[in-house]
Scaffold this motif. Structure first.
Motif, PDB file in Angstrom:
ATOM      1  N   ARG A 209       0.617  -1.100  -0.529  1.00 54.09           N
ATOM      2  CA  ARG A 209      -0.167   0.051  -0.111  1.00 54.09           C
ATOM      3  C   ARG A 209       0.754   1.494  -0.325  1.00 54.09           C
ATOM      4  O   ARG A 209       0.255   1.991  -0.684  1.00 54.09           O
ATOM      5  N   LYS A 210       2.210   1.288   0.722  1.00 58.56           N
ATOM      6  CA  LYS A 210       2.759   2.358   1.309  1.00 58.56           C
ATOM      7  C   LYS A 210       3.403   2.860  -0.953  1.00 58.56           C
ATOM      8  O   LYS A 210       3.335   4.162  -0.826  1.00 58.56           O
ATOM      9  N   LEU A 211       3.778   1.383  -0.685  1.00 62.12           N
ATOM     10  CA  LEU A 211       4.361   1.710  -2.594  1.00 62.12           C
ATOM     11  C   LEU A 211       3.730   2.737  -3.459  1.00 62.12           C
ATOM     12  O   LEU A 211       4.389   3.243  -4.746  1.00 62.12           O
ATOM     13  N   VAL A 212       2.900   2.105  -3.610  1.00 66.40           N
ATOM     14  CA  VAL A 212       1.474   2.046  -4.463  1.00 66.40           C
ATOM     15  C   VAL A 212       1.719   3.721  -3.854  1.00 66.40           C
ATOM     16  O   VAL A 212       1.131   5.143  -5.015  1.00 66.40           O
ATOM     17  N   ALA A 213       0.831   4.598  -2.847  1.00 63.85           N
ATOM     18  CA  ALA A 213       0.761   5.594  -3.026  1.00 63.85           C
ATOM     19  C   ALA A 213       1.663   6.424  -2.718  1.00 63.85           C
ATOM     20  O   ALA A 213       1.214   7.783  -2.815  1.00 63.85           O
ATOM     21  N   ASP A 214       2.948   6.295  -2.611  1.00 65.95           N
ATOM     22  CA  ASP A 214       3.648   7.347  -1.990  1.00 65.95           C
ATOM     23  C   ASP A 214       5.211   7.237  -3.649  1.00 65.95           C
ATOM     24  O   ASP A 214       5.868   7.678  -3.595  1.00 65.95           O
ATOM     25  N   TYR A 215       4.735   5.398  -3.929  1.00 68.49           N
ATOM     26  CA  TYR A 215       6.635   5.598  -5.284  1.00 68.49           C
ATOM     27  C   TYR A 215       5.812   5.607  -5.811  1.00 68.49           C
ATOM     28  O   TYR A 215       6.344   4.904  -7.641  1.00 68.49           O
ATOM     29  N   GLY A 216       3.917   5.215  -6.220  1.00 66.24           N
ATOM     30  CA  GLY A 216       4.272   5.617  -7.861  1.00 66.24           C
ATOM     31  C   GLY A 216       3.952   3.796  -8.126  1.00 66.24           C
ATOM     32  O   GLY A 216       3.906   3.429  -9.948  1.00 66.24           O
ATOM     33  N   ILE A 217       4.042   3.013  -7.251  1.00 64.66           N
ATOM     34  CA  ILE A 217       4.423   1.593  -7.789  1.00 64.66           C
ATOM     35  C   ILE A 217       3.228   1.136  -8.544  1.00 64.66           C
ATOM     36  O   ILE A 217       2.059   1.600  -8.456  1.00 64.66           O
ATOM     37  N   LYS A 218       2.670   0.439 -10.106  1.00 66.37           N
ATOM     38  CA  LYS A 218       1.941  -0.126 -11.016  1.00 66.37           C
ATOM     39  C   LYS A 218       1.886  -1.162 -11.144  1.00 66.37           C
ATOM     40  O   LYS A 218       0.364  -1.977 -10.937  1.00 66.37           O
ATOM     41  N   GLY A 219       2.003  -1.922 -10.256  1.00 66.49           N
ATOM     42  CA  GLY A 219       2.380  -3.472 -10.658  1.00 66.49           C
ATOM     43  C   GLY A 219       2.738  -4.578  -9.171  1.00 66.49           C
ATOM     44  O   GLY A 219       3.893  -3.667  -9.295  1.00 66.49           O
ATOM     45  N   PHE A 220       2.621  -5.641  -9.347  1.00 67.94           N
ATOM     46  CA  PHE A 220       4.137  -7.037  -8.620  1.00 67.94           C
ATOM     47  C   PHE A 220       4.062  -7.514  -8.984  1.00 67.94           C
ATOM     48  O   PHE A 220       3.518  -8.679  -9.476  1.00 67.94           O
ATOM     49  N   LYS A 221       5.240  -7.786  -9.091  1.00 64.97           N
ATOM     50  CA  LYS A 221       5.671  -9.571  -9.403  1.00 64.97           C
ATOM     51  C   LYS A 221       5.561 -10.292  -8.605  1.00 64.97           C
ATOM     52  O   LYS A 221       6.431 -10.374  -7.310  1.00 64.97           O
ATOM     53  N   PHE A 222       5.124 -11.393  -8.832  1.00 68.83           N
ATOM     54  CA  PHE A 222       5.199 -12.139  -8.364  1.00 68.83           C
ATOM     55  C   PHE A 222       6.354 -14.225  -9.058  1.00 68.83           C
ATOM     56  O   PHE A 222       5.958 -13.905  -9.976  1.00 68.83           O
ATOM     57  N   HIS A 223       6.886 -14.703  -8.390  1.00 70.75           N
ATOM     58  CA  HIS A 223       7.288 -15.927  -9.262  1.00 70.75           C
ATOM     59  C   HIS A 223       7.449 -17.473  -8.296  1.00 70.75           C
ATOM     60  O   HIS A 223       8.128 -17.049  -7.230  1.00 70.75           O
ATOM     61  N   PRO A 224       5.950 -17.599  -8.767  1.00 71.88           N
ATOM     62  CA  PRO A 224       5.756 -18.973  -7.808  1.00 71.88           C
ATOM     63  C   PRO A 224       6.811 -19.804  -7.056  1.00 71.88           C
ATOM     64  O   PRO A 224       7.065 -20.246  -6.308  1.00 71.88           O
ATOM     65  N   THR A 225       7.891 -20.598  -8.356  1.00 71.73           N
ATOM     66  CA  THR A 225       8.468 -21.608  -8.265  1.00 71.73           C
ATOM     67  C   THR A 225       9.674 -20.672  -8.049  1.00 71.73           C
ATOM     68  O   THR A 225      10.029 -21.250  -6.055  1.00 71.73           O
ATOM     69  N   MET A 226      10.196 -19.218  -7.737  1.00 71.64           N
ATOM     70  CA  MET A 226      11.491 -19.225  -6.981  1.00 71.64           C
ATOM     71  C   MET A 226      11.075 -19.080  -5.469  1.00 71.64           C
ATOM     72  O   MET A 226      11.586 -18.810  -3.959  1.00 71.64           O
ATOM     73  N   GLN A 227       9.460 -18.308  -4.868  1.00 70.05           N
ATOM     74  CA  GLN A 227       9.163 -17.904  -3.833  1.00 70.05           C
ATOM     75  C   GLN A 227       8.374 -18.767  -3.416  1.00 70.05           C
ATOM     76  O   GLN A 227       8.570 -18.989  -1.591  1.00 70.05           O
ATOM     77  N   GLY A 228       8.140 -20.198  -4.253  1.00 70.73           N
ATOM     78  CA  GLY A 228       8.041 -21.836  -2.867  1.00 70.73           C
ATOM     79  C   GLY A 228       6.657 -21.335  -2.399  1.00 70.73           C
ATOM     80  O   GLY A 228       6.271 -22.236  -1.526  1.00 70.73           O
ATOM     81  N   PHE A 229       5.418 -21.572  -3.406  1.00 72.47           N
ATOM     82  CA  PHE A 229       4.126 -20.718  -3.088  1.00 72.47           C
ATOM     83  C   PHE A 229       2.984 -20.948  -3.914  1.00 72.47           C
ATOM     84  O   PHE A 229       3.412 -21.072  -5.211  1.00 72.47           O
TER      85      PHE A 229
END
Length: 289
Positions: A114-134
């Protein structure tokens, strides 16, 4: 600021890499060396964010850029999202910042999103299920998805086999099963207003990815990570027809350059009216630019 009218394309999938030597003895440099060998990368070291911006600026291509936070599963220290966002802001004429948060961080991760979107203009989020193990439909990740959905941001998921860990002992601990795109179908149902991108031709689950993107209005596919000359015929057929408005150009920089990808894409039998959609128009609409 980025002016999409001045760009020849928008690359929806590029990686932010920290300069070599900043990771101490956590194994990251050995991991990167194996990646470079697998992809036959032309880079002697992972390019920095400013180096990436300079490259894309010279090519007149916009770039969605992101790190990958997989600290829990890999032991590699993540690239600080805030630092990367600040560097992207300094190069906002070509870079569009996404972030990455390991879903295992729960409510702490949701607060950061929420902070990244509100204060830093982040437009999206990357997930890598294999690297993150979920598994993407693991309810552990839902607090983070809720934050992303509430902010109107995009969730981009690696799907299919990965070059990460390929050829390393035990695949460097990476389990391919987590990246079957069918698990993301549950996420698309539970978060119907959150825009979702399935990254890469999803070998060996290509038809599953096409099925999810066809069935769920909020799901798109990026074509990164493979040279287009290796695209399976069914993927090319869907690019040309029923998914022509949901297919996105992505290179997977720095392991694949946009020059290489676009040169091979030019040789594909893609309809003339579809090419500009894939290269820029679809991404421009999805990103709201």
């Amino acid at each position: 600021m980025l002016n999409p009218d001045d760009l020849i394309a928008i690359d929806i999938h590029t990686h932010a890499e920290e300069p070599c030597g900043t990771h101490g003895d956590d194994g990251y440099d050995d991991f990167q060396a194996a990646m470079s060998e697998y992809f036959k990368s032309p880079h002697k070291h992972p390019p920095t964010v400013p180096e990436t911006a300079a490259y894309y600026r010279a090519k007149k291509i916009g770039a969605v850029i992101f790190p990958v936070d997989a600290e829990r599963e890999t032991g590699f220290r993540r690239y600080n999202n805030y630092e990367m966002a600040e560097l992207a802001a300094q190069n906002s004429d070509v870079l569009i910042p996404f972030a990455s948060i390991d879903p295992a961080k729960g409510k702490l991760g949701a607060r950061e999103a929420r902070k990244l979107v509100a204060d830093y203009g982040i437009k999206g989020f990357k997930f890598h299920p294999t690297m993150q193990g979920f598994y993407p439909n693991d309810r552990m990740a839902y607090p983070l998805y809720e934050a992303i959905a509430e902010s109107g941001s995009i969730a981009l998921f690696h799907t299919g086999q990965t070059g990460v860990g390929s050829g390393m002992r035990g695949g460097n601990g990476m389990r391919l099963k987590y990246s079957n795109p069918m698990y993301i179908d549950d996420v698309a149902v539970d978060f119907p207003d959150m825009k979702i991108i399935l990254a890469h031709p999803s070998f060996p689950w290509q038809e599953e990815a096409l099925s999810v993107a066809t069935h769920k209005p909020n799901v798109y596919i990026d074509l990164s990570g493979w040279s287009p000359k290796y695209f399976p015929p069914i993927l090319v057929r869907y690019v040309n027809t029923i998914l022509q408005d949901k297919m996105l150009f992505g290179s997977d920089w720095p392991v694949i350059t946009p020059d290489r990808w676009m040169a091979d894409f030019e040789k594909l039998d893609i309809r003339d009216e579809v090419r500009p959609k894939v290269l820029k128009a679809n991404a421009r609409k999805l990103l709201g630019i």
